[in-house]
Write a protein that holds these residues in place. Structure first.
Motif, short mmCIF file in Angstrom:
data_model
loop_
_atom_site.label_atom_id
_atom_site.label_comp_id
_atom_site.label_asym_id
_atom_site.label_seq_id
_atom_site.Cartn_x
_atom_site.Cartn_y
_atom_site.Cartn_z
N SER A 8 0.81 -1.21 0.00
CA SER A 8 0.00 0.00 0.00
C SER A 8 0.84 1.26 0.00
O SER A 8 0.33 2.36 -0.03
N VAL A 9 2.17 1.11 0.06
CA VAL A 9 3.06 2.26 0.09
C VAL A 9 3.99 2.21 -1.11
O VAL A 9 4.67 1.21 -1.33
N ASN A 10 4.02 3.27 -1.87
CA ASN A 10 4.93 3.35 -3.01
C ASN A 10 6.26 3.88 -2.52
O ASN A 10 6.39 5.05 -2.18
N THR A 11 7.27 3.01 -2.44
CA THR A 11 8.56 3.42 -1.91
C THR A 11 9.53 3.77 -3.04
O THR A 11 9.53 3.15 -4.09
N ILE A 12 10.35 4.76 -2.77
CA ILE A 12 11.38 5.16 -3.71
C ILE A 12 12.72 5.19 -2.98
O ILE A 12 12.77 5.20 -1.76
N GLU A 20 15.11 -1.17 -1.75
CA GLU A 20 15.15 -2.56 -2.17
C GLU A 20 15.15 -3.48 -0.95
O GLU A 20 15.69 -3.16 0.09
N GLY A 21 14.51 -4.63 -1.10
CA GLY A 21 14.47 -5.59 -0.01
C GLY A 21 13.23 -5.47 0.85
O GLY A 21 13.14 -6.10 1.89
N GLY A 22 12.28 -4.63 0.43
CA GLY A 22 11.03 -4.55 1.16
C GLY A 22 10.99 -3.52 2.27
O GLY A 22 10.12 -3.57 3.14
N ALA A 23 11.95 -2.60 2.31
CA ALA A 23 11.96 -1.56 3.35
C ALA A 23 10.67 -0.75 3.30
O ALA A 23 10.21 -0.38 2.22
N ASN A 24 10.09 -0.48 4.45
CA ASN A 24 8.83 0.24 4.53
C ASN A 24 8.95 1.36 5.56
O ASN A 24 9.29 1.10 6.71
N PRO A 25 8.70 2.62 5.18
CA PRO A 25 8.88 3.74 6.11
C PRO A 25 7.75 3.88 7.13
O PRO A 25 7.80 4.76 7.98
N LEU A 26 6.74 3.04 7.03
CA LEU A 26 5.62 3.10 7.97
C LEU A 26 5.75 2.13 9.13
O LEU A 26 5.29 2.41 10.24
N GLU A 27 6.35 0.98 8.88
CA GLU A 27 6.40 -0.07 9.88
C GLU A 27 7.66 0.05 10.73
O GLU A 27 8.75 -0.33 10.31
N GLN A 152 13.34 2.20 15.03
CA GLN A 152 13.79 0.93 14.48
C GLN A 152 12.72 0.44 13.51
O GLN A 152 11.62 0.06 13.93
N LEU A 153 13.02 0.49 12.23
CA LEU A 153 12.07 0.03 11.24
C LEU A 153 12.03 -1.50 11.22
O LEU A 153 13.05 -2.16 11.49
N LYS A 154 10.87 -2.03 10.92
CA LYS A 154 10.72 -3.48 10.85
C LYS A 154 11.66 -4.05 9.80
O LYS A 154 12.27 -5.11 9.98
N GLU A 156 14.79 -2.43 7.68
CA GLU A 156 15.65 -1.28 7.40
C GLU A 156 15.97 -1.19 5.91
O GLU A 156 16.21 -2.22 5.27
N PRO A 157 16.01 0.02 5.36
CA PRO A 157 16.47 0.15 3.97
C PRO A 157 17.98 -0.02 3.90
O PRO A 157 18.67 0.05 4.92
N GLN A 158 18.48 -0.28 2.73
CA GLN A 158 19.92 -0.36 2.55
C GLN A 158 20.50 1.05 2.59
O GLN A 158 19.92 1.98 2.05
N PHE A 159 21.64 1.18 3.24
CA PHE A 159 22.24 2.50 3.42
C PHE A 159 23.74 2.40 3.17
O PHE A 159 24.42 1.55 3.75
N LYS A 160 24.26 3.27 2.30
CA LYS A 160 25.69 3.23 1.99
C LYS A 160 26.23 4.63 1.79
O LYS A 160 25.73 5.38 0.94
N ILE A 161 27.21 4.99 2.59
CA ILE A 161 27.91 6.26 2.43
C ILE A 161 29.00 6.08 1.38
O ILE A 161 29.69 5.05 1.36
#
Length: 326
Positions: A8-12, A20-27, A152-154, A156-161
């Motif tokens: 139900s959430v359009n993630t970018i 990628e990997g199903g990260a969701n900013p709501l959960e 703490q997101l259910k 986490e999105p991938q993060f790379k500096i």
């Protein structure tokens, strides 16, 4: 807050944070951060109880000067516009100096600041996000969430500096010792003016800077009249025009949401942006280049103009004239 299904959430994704990997900013779950709370609470307690008893004209002057240097040159220009958004380029030693001044604000180290900013930016760009990202919880609850907690997101999105920053030995050392860097300021202040200089030059400065940063973030995300709007984003930024001087340009948050990579935040006529003055000074001295502004940037997808709002006649910039109106 109840979880909402991923579909139900359009993630970018953003430059450093990937959905990628199903990260969701709501959960996600808000969790208490004892070190963060103790750091801000301790500085604020000392400022409140010791500040009135150590206030002298010289100590207050130290507070004003150091706050201006660390917020403008450090947080706004060094951390935000340069390190996080790469809105201009400069020599490495100058970059490190500006970023170090940002570390002295007392919010986090360079890696922590990038992560804090980019995760929030990622959440706000989505079609929906947790209240932690949006400042929707009300004044006092949001103060608690932002100053004493984390999320703490259910998933986490991938993060790379980028390697240029992540492998920099100076940034790595400062990241590991960012709280202790206040001693670099405290020791000479004590030698120069004793306890009053330390209380006002460190504790009052850090507490005012951190609470002030939250206050600007809170009010800059509360819905109000706007000129620029980003379609599809669940959180919009709003300008606080009367705070241009006090925040060194950071209060023009609507502008920043519209052009995140712009080194100039006061992009409309009459908007005061002291941080931009510093960037242009560096550019004139040959110490900054590749300076990005709305005139040189690609228009952000979904950016529109409120048809009911207008700039002063004859002063509307060309980039504004080219945007679709709603």
């Amino acid at each position: 807050m109840s979880a909402i299904p991923h579909h139900s959430v359009n993630t970018i994704s953003t430059e450093r944070v990937s959905s990628e990997g199903g990260a969701n900013p709501l959960e996600g779950e808000v969790v208490f951060k004892p070190v963060k709370a103790f750091w801000i609470g301790g500085m604020t307690a000392i400022a409140l109880f010791a500040g009135p008893f150590t206030a002298t004209p010289a100590a207050v002057a130290v507070f004003v000067v150091l706050t201006a240097i660390t917020i403008c040159g450090g947080h706004s220009v060094g951390m935000h516009r340069l390190l996080i958004h790469r809105s201009f380029r400069t020599y490495k030693n100058i970059e490190r100096l500006l970023v170090y001044l940002g570390v002295l604000v007392g919010m986090a180290g360079p890696f922590g600041m990038i992560r804090l900013h980019d995760f929030r930016d990622w959440g706000q760009r989505q079609s929906g996000c947790h209240d932690f990202f949006s400042h929707r919880s009300g004044f006092w609850k949001d103060a608690w969430l932002q100053l004493c907690c984390g999320i703490q997101l259910k998933q986490e999105p991938q993060f790379k500096i980028e390697d240029e920053v992540a492998h920099d030995p100076f940034y790595r050392r400062v990241e590991a010792t960012w709280m202790a860097q206040q001693f670099v300021v405290a020791v000479p202040l004590y030698l120069l003016g004793g306890l009053p200089f330390v209380v006002w030059g460190v504790c009052v400065r850090v507490s005012v800077s951190l609470i002030g940063h939250w206050l600007v973030g809170y009010y800059a995300h509360q819905p109000k009249d706007h000129l620029l709007y980003v379609k599809g984003a669940c959180v919009q930024g709003y300008n606080l025009p009367k705070l241009g001087y006090l925040t060194f340009g950071e209060a023009f948050h609507e502008n920043h949401h519209a052009f995140p990579s712009s080194a100039k935040l006061g992009i409309l006529p009459g908007q005061t942006d002291p941080g931009w003055w510093l960037v242009t000074t560096l550019e004139r001295l040959g110490l900054a280049w590749e300076v990005k502004t709305p005139e040189t940037l690609k228009i952000r997808t979904g950016l529109t103009v409120n048809s009911s709002k207008r700039c002063k006649p004859g002063l509307e910039p060309k980039w504004l004239q080219s945007l679709p109106r709603t």
